[in-house]
Design an enzyme around this catalytic site. Structure first.
Site, mmCIF file in Angstrom:
data_model
loop_
_atom_site.group_PDB
_atom_site.id
_atom_site.type_symbol
_atom_site.label_atom_id
_atom_site.label_comp_id
_atom_site.label_asym_id
_atom_site.label_seq_id
_atom_site.Cartn_x
_atom_site.Cartn_y
_atom_site.Cartn_z
ATOM 1 N N HIS A 155 -11.875 -2.394 0.102
ATOM 2 C CA HIS A 155 -11.618 -2.656 1.229
ATOM 3 C C HIS A 155 -11.654 -4.059 1.853
ATOM 4 O O HIS A 155 -10.993 -4.653 2.897
ATOM 5 C CB HIS A 155 -12.952 -2.248 2.414
ATOM 6 C CG HIS A 155 -12.178 -1.932 3.572
ATOM 7 N ND1 HIS A 155 -11.394 -0.857 4.421
ATOM 8 C CD2 HIS A 155 -12.449 -2.954 4.478
ATOM 9 C CE1 HIS A 155 -11.525 -1.498 5.483
ATOM 10 N NE2 HIS A 155 -12.815 -2.710 6.426
ATOM 11 N N TYR A 160 -9.878 -8.291 4.516
ATOM 12 C CA TYR A 160 -10.876 -9.594 4.664
ATOM 13 C C TYR A 160 -9.981 -10.402 4.781
ATOM 14 O O TYR A 160 -9.851 -11.517 4.782
ATOM 15 C CB TYR A 160 -11.793 -9.272 5.039
ATOM 16 C CG TYR A 160 -12.373 -8.077 6.101
ATOM 17 C CD1 TYR A 160 -12.155 -8.199 7.581
ATOM 18 C CD2 TYR A 160 -13.015 -7.099 5.826
ATOM 19 C CE1 TYR A 160 -12.481 -6.685 8.342
ATOM 20 C CE2 TYR A 160 -13.048 -5.312 6.001
ATOM 21 C CZ TYR A 160 -13.027 -6.209 8.299
ATOM 22 O OH TYR A 160 -13.211 -4.929 8.481
ATOM 23 N N HIS A 197 -2.065 3.286 9.545
ATOM 24 C CA HIS A 197 -3.310 1.938 10.205
ATOM 25 C C HIS A 197 -3.150 1.444 9.123
ATOM 26 O O HIS A 197 -3.005 -0.203 9.875
ATOM 27 C CB HIS A 197 -4.602 3.210 10.039
ATOM 28 C CG HIS A 197 -5.527 2.208 9.915
ATOM 29 N ND1 HIS A 197 -6.782 1.458 10.733
ATOM 30 C CD2 HIS A 197 -6.544 1.817 8.863
ATOM 31 C CE1 HIS A 197 -7.313 0.365 10.766
ATOM 32 N NE2 HIS A 197 -7.242 0.538 9.235
ATOM 33 N N PHE A 198 -3.341 1.688 8.158
ATOM 34 C CA PHE A 198 -3.167 0.573 6.942
ATOM 35 C C PHE A 198 -1.739 -0.480 7.768
ATOM 36 O O PHE A 198 -2.500 -2.293 7.332
ATOM 37 C CB PHE A 198 -2.125 0.291 5.416
ATOM 38 C CG PHE A 198 -2.403 0.090 5.121
ATOM 39 C CD1 PHE A 198 -3.773 -0.730 4.515
ATOM 40 C CD2 PHE A 198 -1.264 -0.382 3.683
ATOM 41 C CE1 PHE A 198 -3.542 -1.938 3.066
ATOM 42 C CE2 PHE A 198 -1.180 -1.240 3.225
ATOM 43 C CZ PHE A 198 -2.312 -2.534 2.587
ATOM 44 N N HIS A 199 -0.872 0.182 7.685
ATOM 45 C CA HIS A 199 0.241 -0.988 8.670
ATOM 46 C C HIS A 199 0.389 -1.957 9.678
ATOM 47 O O HIS A 199 0.664 -2.898 9.571
ATOM 48 C CB HIS A 199 1.462 0.424 8.203
ATOM 49 C CG HIS A 199 2.263 -0.485 6.717
ATOM 50 N ND1 HIS A 199 2.039 0.848 6.018
ATOM 51 C CD2 HIS A 199 3.411 -0.429 6.036
ATOM 52 C CE1 HIS A 199 2.870 0.771 4.396
ATOM 53 N NE2 HIS A 199 3.022 0.070 4.385
ATOM 54 N N ARG A 224 -0.110 12.448 2.724
ATOM 55 C CA ARG A 224 0.571 10.719 2.695
ATOM 56 C C ARG A 224 0.614 10.930 0.588
ATOM 57 O O ARG A 224 0.651 12.037 0.063
ATOM 58 C CB ARG A 224 -0.782 9.763 2.718
ATOM 59 C CG ARG A 224 -2.233 9.973 1.233
ATOM 60 C CD ARG A 224 -3.096 8.550 1.508
ATOM 61 N NE ARG A 224 -2.836 7.588 1.539
ATOM 62 C CZ ARG A 224 -3.852 6.603 1.463
ATOM 63 N NH1 ARG A 224 -4.609 6.378 0.595
ATOM 64 N NH2 ARG A 224 -3.079 5.059 1.234
ATOM 65 N N ARG A 225 1.668 10.034 0.575
ATOM 66 C CA ARG A 225 2.321 10.042 -0.637
ATOM 67 C C ARG A 225 3.019 11.159 -1.220
ATOM 68 O O ARG A 225 2.731 11.564 -2.638
ATOM 69 C CB ARG A 225 0.904 9.663 -2.026
ATOM 70 C CG ARG A 225 0.146 8.340 -1.687
ATOM 71 C CD ARG A 225 -1.256 8.363 -2.338
ATOM 72 N NE ARG A 225 -2.375 7.222 -2.213
ATOM 73 C CZ ARG A 225 -3.894 6.689 -2.343
ATOM 74 N NH1 ARG A 225 -4.084 7.717 -2.585
ATOM 75 N NH2 ARG A 225 -4.043 5.717 -2.821
#
Length: 541
Positions: A217, A221, A368-370, A431-432
């Site tokens: 995580h 940042y 969310h990640f994208h 996912r995946r």
């Protein structure tokens, strides 16, 4: 940065970053096409997962690391008004990272490193992939060292003076990366490489996941801080105004550097190897780190309001229309903040234990990640490139209109791509997966969303091509007249003449990080050496 050699150093890093980016974009579109069943002739899980892994590594490690290093050299040199310290060392770091990238790319492209980008053992890649990834990280450590040396030298030469905000943010990111990359480095050096070389037969998957959680995580940042840097040091000036508060900006970067690190266990909520108390601790820290994001949103919007009112905006919201929407930096930050709001909501869902259980390992997660990375962060990478590219090549940007179209299409494409992903997660799609080989009423309901993602992916691919074309034309066009434009950093509305040391240095905060990391990761990692655990045999290429 006036020296041609230093401009070449920055450009070399940025071109590697953006070449990786455009290759990854083509792979991304192929992946949504295959997963939808649109190209059944190429239905191959082997090819699909090789593509997904290469896409993830190019975006998550190569694009970001090279962009951040190049941008870091530029901000350090221009904000401090000094040459890059030890350019030979800087070039050594570049070539080490590039060598590592090429070394890792070979097993990735040949299907021998289809481990996504998460290094989750016992899934095993070819040893060349791990050596390549290690070299990429080592090269980035060279950049970190140079940033820290330049920061220290400037403070010694300018005692009691506020460090320029751009350099303060860049140093915070270097410090964050040095801390967070240790987790994956330990996993690779002491678990992944020995396993791939056959020196050990089994691996403790729980320990591997815990070590990678150290990195997983905070790396977000590391990617995001350059975008926040642009929010604070470029956007207010480009909008025609002033930064709302220099002190608040520094506090935001400090909180990011300190609290982004000890929060990785919210990725392990469903894993059995860590006790619930540690997960609660990390969960609380995850909500704490949302504070600098909220502060950043407030400060940037306040800075934009100052600019809008200075440009004649009246009434409660009249300043919005007065902003220079034709400025690529201003447009990008508005679109970036919109995606950050939506993506941040998804992040709160991920960090909440009960809601995380509902969307864990579903399509919600890459959605969310994208939205956060490819949306909020990468669109600011575009804006930074549009701003500094002419300064680096000493030529005007080829087409500002094309830049604006590219930013809008990236925002629209990302919205179309990620919204179905979130919905599919709520509908239970895992996912995946490379394809859906079973037909039920549930899986048939996924089909329209998969088709929408193809359309969104095509818009993104076209937008990415526009971006590369604009940069290439800018650099290759013949210079018609002398280019005299210089970089402009935003000034705070209330000038800062002196700062307390805790807002102008990282010595205190480095100690705080050490304590927090010892508390949050010390016992959870040490337990594996004092408890009986069971090794998992490797499987992979």
């Amino acid at each position: 940065m006036n020296d041609a050699a230093e401009r070449k150093l920055t450009l070399s890093h940025l071109w590697v970053a953006f070449i990786a980016f455009i290759l990854a974009c083509f792979m991304g579109e192929y992946q949504v096409l295959e997963r939808s069943g649109f190209i059944p002739a190429l239905d191959s899980p082997t090819v699909y997962f090789a593509s997904v892994s290469t896409h993830g590594v190019l975006m998550g490690f190569v694009l970001t690391t090279f962009f951040i290093m190049g941008f870091g050299y530029y901000t350090a040199s221009t904000s401090l008004k000094v040459p890059v310290w030890n350019p030979k060392l800087a070039w050594s770091g570049f070539w080490i990272s590039l060598l590592g990238t090429v070394m890792a790319a070979i097993p990735l492209l040949t299907g021998k490193a289809s481990v996504l980008y998460t290094f989750y053992l016992p899934i095993q890649a070819h040893v060349a992939f791990y050596f390549g990834a290690t070299l990429l990280i080592v090269g980035s450590w060279v950049w970190c060292a140079i940033m820290l040396v330049m920061f220290k030298q400037w403070k010694q030469a300018n005692p009691n003076q506020p460090v320029p905000l751009a350099m303060f943010a860049t140093t915070a990111n270097a410090l964050l990366w040095l801390w967070t990359s240790v987790g994956v480095a330990l996993e690779v050096l002491f678990q992944a490489i020995p396993l791939a070389l056959g020196w050990i037969d089994t691996v403790d998957a729980g320990l591997a996941r815990t070590l990678f959680a150290w990195t997983l995580h905070p790396i977000v940042y590391f990617w995001l801080i350059p975008a926040y840097t642009a929010f604070y040091v470029f956007v207010p000036k480009q909008a025609g105004g002033f930064l709302f508060s220099d002190e608040i900006a520094r506090a935001a970067f400090i909180v990011l550097a300190v609290f982004a690190l000890p929060i990785g266990f919210h990725h392990l909520y469903m894993d059995p190897e860590q006790a619930k108390g540690w997960k609660i601790l990390h969960g609380i820290g995850t909500f704490v780190v949302s504070i600098p994001t909220l502060v950043t949103g407030f400060t940037v919007i306040a800075s934009l309001e100052i600019a809008g009112r200075l440009r004649g905006g009246k009434g409660l919201f009249g300043w919005i229309g007065s902003l220079p929407w034709s400025n690529s930096m201003v447009l990008a930050v508005i679109l970036s903040l919109l995606m950050l709001i939506l993506g941040g909501f998804g992040g709160v869902v991920n960090a909440s234990y009960a809601m995380n259980a509902m969307i864990h390992n579903t399509a919600w997660v890459p959605g969310h990640f994208h939205l956060i990375f490819a949306g909020t962060t990468v669109i600011m990478y575009f804006a930074i490139a549009y701003y500094i590219w002419p300064l680096l090549v000493k030529k005007p940007l080829f087409s500002n209109s094309m830049a604006l179209i590219q930013l809008w299409t990236w925002f629209i494409g990302m919205s179309i791509l990620t919204t179905p992903w979130h919905v599919l997660g709520l509908l239970g799609q895992p996912r995946r997966i490379s394809s859906v080989v079973y037909n039920t009423l549930l899986t048939l309901a996924w089909k329209p969303y998969e088709l929408a993602m193809i359309f969104g992916g095509l818009i993104l691919l076209g937008s990415a091509c526009l971006f590369i074309y604009n940069l290439a034309k800018t650099q290759l066009n013949p210079a018609t007249e002398e280019f005299s434009q210089q970089i402009e950093y935003a000034e705070p509305i209330h000038p800062v003449s002196a700062l307390p040391e805790y807002l102008n240095d990282f010595k205190l905060w480095n100690r705080v990080i050490a304590v927090l990391m010892a508390v949050s990761f010390g016992v959870p990692i040490l337990q594996f050496f004092f408890m009986e655990t069971f090794g998992s045999p490797a499987w992979g290429y």
